[in-house]
Design a protein around this motif. Structure first.
Motif: not given
Length: 310
Positions: A64, A67, A81, A88, A122
């Motif tokens: 996470r 990313n 986030d 994810c 996401n």
């Protein structure tokens, strides 16, 4: 296309085989540069068995934070986030999908409109499409909590406000109905279908992935005390009744109803066995063009199925 950090060479690492030529991640991950952009990544970066800097890809938090660092450094997206347990996505593979959609649509056009079916918590496809190509995007989902999370990301990045809008899908049995409005037209729809048929199957798939990651680190088998999904994925994000095959069938059937309101319908297809029946159904419903686009990331091969009735 923006000149956003075009091709930052990362310590002359060999080019990753298979990623789209315009993909900013072709050189692998430049961890020192990523840590500089996003200091929260620092505690997760350590030398791996080969002595190269890496993270533990079986650790959901590490993935996470990686990313968030990639999105900050390469796409000017801050404060990305997701809630714990949400899907994810691996950024390089998601960027590939968008680059291939740009190729599918042809030479750059100023006002491309993209619809993301099941954008999740996401919101990754619209985020990348907005930042790489400046497209107008709509993200839809049945989960209002997921959409609230994406709304927070958009609020933290004011340049997205005019380009990325969210819509709630009120009916889990529909993809386009209730989302595409009367008189509205999209150039392309994208989708990452839930690929498991049950939560148990999703956990089993996750354990297999963890074992593969463990083997790549030189361990025999991953620990199994608390099976977690390393790329997350709650509920509808990762599994649905009938799995990917049934989801695709519904998506394809409903696309015909909106055949004049979207130029290209597309979907990721994770399971190779699902491609043939999907193509057969698309042909039966009268599509005039069907494309199968193969994407490679390392040893992994995924494919995008694209079809148009126009």
């Amino acid at each position: 296309m923006s000149s956003l950090h075009r091709s930052e060479k990362s310590q002359a690492k060999p080019v990753r085989k298979g990623l789209h030529p315009r993909n900013l991640h072709n050189q692998g991950y430049d961890f020192p540069a990523l840590v500089k952009s996003h200091p929260a990544l620092a505690p997760h970066v350590k030398p791996n068995a080969h002595g190269d800097l890496s993270i533990d890809f079986a650790d959901p938090l590490a993935v996470r934070v990686l990313n968030a660092a990639l999105l900050t450094r390469y796409y000017n997206i801050v404060d990305w986030d997701i809630p714990e347990g949400a899907l994810c996505p691996p950024i390089p593979g998601r960027a590939d999908y968008i680059h291939y959609m740009a190729d599918l649509l042809g030479p750059e056009q100023p006002s491309i409109r993209l619809l993301d079916i099941g954008t999740g918590a996401n919101g990754i496809y619209p985020l990348l499409a907005c930042q790489i190509y400046g497209w107008q995007c709509v993200g839809s989902d049945i989960n209002t909590q997921s959409l609230e999370n994406v709304a927070t990301i958009i609020a933290n990045n004011p340049t997205l406000k005019e380009r990325f809008t969210l819509r709630t899908q009120p009916d889990k049995n529909h993809m386009f109905e209730g989302i595409i409005q009367a008189g509205e037209f999209f150039d392309v729809s994208v989708c990452n279908p839930p690929f498991h048929a049950s939560p148990e199957e999703a956990l089993k798939g996750s354990q297999l992935k963890r074992n593969n990651l463990a083997r790549s680190r030189g361990e025999q088998k991953a620990k199994t005390e608390s099976p977690t999904l390393n790329f997350g994925g709650l509920g509808a994000e990762l599994w649905c009744k009938g799995g990917e095959q049934l989801f695709l069938k519904k998506l394809i059937r409903e696309s015909q109803v909106y055949s004049t309101q979207c130029r290209w319908f597309t979907s990721l297809v994770s399971k190779a066995d699902n491609v043939k029946p999907a193509k057969k159904l698309i042909r039966k419903l009268g599509a005039v063009d069907i494309r199968e686009i193969e994407m490679k990331q390392g040893n992994k091969i995924t494919r995008v199925l694209a079809w148009t009735f126009l």
